[in-house]
Design a protein around this motif. Structure first.
Motif, PDB file in Angstrom:
ATOM      1  N   ALA A  22      -8.608  31.492  55.973  1.00  0.00           N
ATOM      2  CA  ALA A  22      -7.386  31.475  56.783  1.00  0.00           C
ATOM      3  C   ALA A  22      -6.178  31.954  55.990  1.00  0.00           C
ATOM      4  CB  ALA A  22      -7.130  30.065  57.323  1.00  0.00           C
ATOM      5  N   ALA A  26      -5.331  34.808  58.358  1.00  0.00           N
ATOM      6  CA  ALA A  26      -4.560  34.252  59.468  1.00  0.00           C
ATOM      7  C   ALA A  26      -3.425  35.191  59.872  1.00  0.00           C
ATOM      8  CB  ALA A  26      -4.005  32.886  59.097  1.00  0.00           C
ATOM      9  N   ASP A  31       2.925  31.264  66.285  1.00  0.00           N
ATOM     10  CA  ASP A  31       2.060  30.479  67.146  1.00  0.00           C
ATOM     11  C   ASP A  31       2.553  30.563  68.601  1.00  0.00           C
ATOM     12  OD1 ASP A  31       0.211  28.648  67.889  1.00  0.00           O
ATOM     13  OD2 ASP A  31       0.888  27.077  66.532  1.00  0.00           O
TER      14      ASP A  31
ATOM     15  N   GLN B  54      -7.239  24.314  62.333  1.00  0.00           N
ATOM     16  CA  GLN B  54      -5.860  24.389  62.805  1.00  0.00           C
ATOM     17  C   GLN B  54      -4.982  25.219  61.879  1.00  0.00           C
ATOM     18  OE1 GLN B  54      -3.935  20.921  64.231  1.00  0.00           O
ATOM     19  NE2 GLN B  54      -5.449  20.561  65.806  1.00  0.00           N
ATOM     20  N   SER B  55      -5.421  25.391  60.617  1.00  0.00           N
ATOM     21  CA  SER B  55      -4.618  26.194  59.700  1.00  0.00           C
ATOM     22  C   SER B  55      -4.924  27.688  59.886  1.00  0.00           C
ATOM     23  CB  SER B  55      -4.902  25.781  58.253  1.00  0.00           C
ATOM     24  OG  SER B  55      -6.217  26.141  57.900  1.00  0.00           O
ATOM     25  N   PHE B  56      -5.974  27.981  60.626  1.00  0.00           N
ATOM     26  CA  PHE B  56      -6.397  29.367  60.831  1.00  0.00           C
ATOM     27  C   PHE B  56      -5.737  29.920  62.096  1.00  0.00           C
ATOM     28  CE2 PHE B  56     -10.381  32.086  59.916  1.00  0.00           C
ATOM     29  CZ  PHE B  56      -9.657  33.242  60.122  1.00  0.00           C
ATOM     30  N   ASN B  57      -4.620  30.591  61.916  1.00  0.00           N
ATOM     31  CA  ASN B  57      -3.934  31.181  63.058  1.00  0.00           C
ATOM     32  C   ASN B  57      -4.603  32.496  63.436  1.00  0.00           C
ATOM     33  OD1 ASN B  57      -1.770  29.788  64.326  1.00  0.00           O
ATOM     34  ND2 ASN B  57      -0.650  29.904  62.394  1.00  0.00           N
ATOM     35  N   HIS B  67      -4.107  28.697  67.021  1.00  0.00           N
ATOM     36  CA  HIS B  67      -5.150  28.075  66.211  1.00  0.00           C
ATOM     37  C   HIS B  67      -5.954  27.172  67.132  1.00  0.00           C
ATOM     38  CE1 HIS B  67      -3.072  24.269  66.503  1.00  0.00           C
ATOM     39  NE2 HIS B  67      -1.953  24.918  66.254  1.00  0.00           N
TER      40      HIS B  67
END
Lengths: 113, 213
Positions: A22, A26, A31, B54-57, B67
């Motif tokens: 991530a 990521a 978000d 959840q940290s992996f966007n 996430h």
């Protein structure tokens, strides 16, 4: 069937792997909630690109804020990916230990009655 | 969909905290009756995995990302929506206090959305669908999709009550983003449930274990 110890180690390793991937893969785009904030504040189109300088949190500036030890899962700009990896590894292990600790504590409190 | 502190006024944030604490108390009661030596490793590993996920966007195009939430996963594997409340509350506390992800005053709202709404939507969608389609993986994928979408819509409604977002644009944007993120959540949830049912069929809830027999 694998035993509890192997299960914990395998699960933790997989979690750490996901977290470390991530750090590098990521998305840098905000978000969904922050992106929605940009949309409603007119800084971006619903399906458009996120503006580099867009700041969704500007919506609520002036209200309550606090400092956290590792904001945004990093140890600051200068630490870069290394700081990101440390933050994720620490977070994953802390999560496992806290949940395990809380679970044992709840179990002990039941047994002692 | 972690709400930052600034997005909800304090009196409203307090109301969400009270609701969250009621569900947390029920979740602790669930933990007291359900947790045993074998389930504690499962719950700890699930929590670590949910933190990592959840940290992996994940990039979902359109200039946004999302996430996984993991509420449906926790509820389905452990066979109770309160499992999701229990795990997600602890994960959210760690994220809020150590990583500044999601505010502290609004943590009640985040627990309500991702833990309570995510857990209940995920669990009951799964149980309902399983009776109809008889396939635990399809059921869990659809349940996880809804458990990503509905909390996002709830979040948009809370934002509109707070006066932070107008209702309709908020619902549209949150809905579209999380309908897409939810597809990824659905697939990943089904895969993880499959792997867990293979590795430790004795630990997962019996309705999940059906397929591994």
């Amino acid at each position: 069937m694998i035993d509890n110890k192997t299960f914990i180690i395998a699960g933790l390793l997989i979690s750490l792997l996901i977290g470390m991937v991530a750090v590098f893969l990521a998305s840098g785009d905000p978000d969904g909630l922050e992106s929605t904030a940009l949309v409603v504040s007119g800084q971006k189109e619903l399906t458009g690109l996120s503006p580099e300088e867009g700041d969704p949190e500007v919506i609520g500036t002036g209200s309550y804020t606090y400092e956290s030890p590792m904001p945004d899962y990093s140890l600051g700009e200068e630490m870069g990916s290394t700081g990101g990896i440390i933050a994720i590894v620490v977070g994953t292990i802390i999560t496992m230990l806290i949940v395990m600790g809380a679970s044992y504590a709840i179990r002990l409190s039941k047994n002692s009655q | 969909m972690h709400i930052p502190d600034a997005f909800i006024p304090l009196p409203q944030a307090a109301v969400y905290w009270i609701i969250a604490l009621v569900f947390l108390a029920l979740a602790i009661r669930w933990a007291r009756s359900e947790l045993n030596e074998d389930k504690i490793p499962l719950i700890a590993v699930l929590a670590a995995g949910i933190f990592a996920l959840q940290s992996f966007n994940l990039p979902v195009s359109m200039g946004t990302s999302g996430h996984l939430v993991g509420g449906a996963l926790a509820a389905i594997v452990l066979g109770s929506p309160f499992a999701a409340v229990f795990i997600l509350t602890l994960v959210l506390i760690i994220q809020g206090f150590i990583f500044g992800d999601g505010g502290i005053t609004v943590m009640g709202a985040n627990i309500l959305n991702m833990g309570v709404i995510g857990g209940f939507v995920g669990y009951y969608t799964f149980q309902g669908l399983l009776k109809v389609v008889k396939n635990p993986y399809l059921s869990s994928a659809v349940a996880a999709w809804l458990a990503c979408l509905i909390p996002a819509l709830a979040c948009a409604v809370e934002m509109s009550i707070a006066g932070t977002f107008p209702l309709v644009p908020g619902l549209v944007a949150m809905g579209i983003y999380h309908a897409i993120i939810g597809v990824i959540e659905g697939v990943v949830t089904a895969v993880i449930i499959y792997v867990l049912a293979m590795a430790r069929p004795d630990l997962v809830d019996t309705s999940v274990g059906v397929a591994s027999v």
